[in-house]
Design a protein around this motif. Structure first.
Motif, short mmCIF file in Angstrom:
data_model
loop_
_atom_site.label_atom_id
_atom_site.label_comp_id
_atom_site.label_asym_id
_atom_site.label_seq_id
_atom_site.Cartn_x
_atom_site.Cartn_y
_atom_site.Cartn_z
N THR A 48 0.83 -1.21 0.00
CA THR A 48 0.00 0.00 0.00
C THR A 48 0.86 1.25 0.00
OG1 THR A 48 -1.81 -1.12 1.13
CG2 THR A 48 -1.76 1.29 1.30
N ASP A 49 1.90 1.27 0.83
CA ASP A 49 2.81 2.42 0.87
C ASP A 49 3.46 2.65 -0.49
OD1 ASP A 49 2.21 2.79 3.54
OD2 ASP A 49 4.05 1.84 4.27
N ASN B 102 0.83 4.02 -2.92
CA ASN B 102 0.52 5.42 -2.60
C ASN B 102 1.64 6.36 -3.04
OD1 ASN B 102 -2.06 5.14 -1.54
ND2 ASN B 102 -1.28 4.63 0.48
N GLY C 235 1.20 6.84 -6.62
CA GLY C 235 0.03 7.69 -6.81
C GLY C 235 0.36 9.16 -6.62
N ARG C 236 1.20 9.48 -5.64
CA ARG C 236 1.62 10.86 -5.42
C ARG C 236 2.42 11.40 -6.61
NH1 ARG C 236 1.52 9.01 -0.10
NH2 ARG C 236 3.59 8.13 -0.13
#
Length: 72
Positions: A31-32, A35, A38-39
């Motif tokens: 998940t990290d 993310n 995604g950033r």
């Protein structure tokens, strides 16, 4: 619109496979990682789970992930 693509094979390290005999992906770390992409503007297009054999004995869970982001 134009897009660029990135392909990632996400898997846990070989040491946990050797110690545990069967290594699953850590969902918090995955998940990290997602993310962070995604950033940077990436989004997941597709994801495929597979089991990969290591050292002829141990199985490791892995994910093939295709990301895309708009360019220009």
């Amino acid at each position: 619109m134009k897009y660029e693509y990135k392909t990632i094979i996400y898997k846990e390290g070989l040491i946990s496979s050797v110690l545990l005999g069967d290594s699953k992906v850590n969902p918090e770390r995955m998940t990290d990682m997602l993310n962070e992409f995604g950033r940077q503007g990436w989004r997941v297009v597709t994801m495929e789970r597979e089991s990969r054999r290591s050292l002829l004995i141990f199985n490791r869970e892995a994910f093939l992930i295709v990301l895309e982001r708009q360019i220009g």
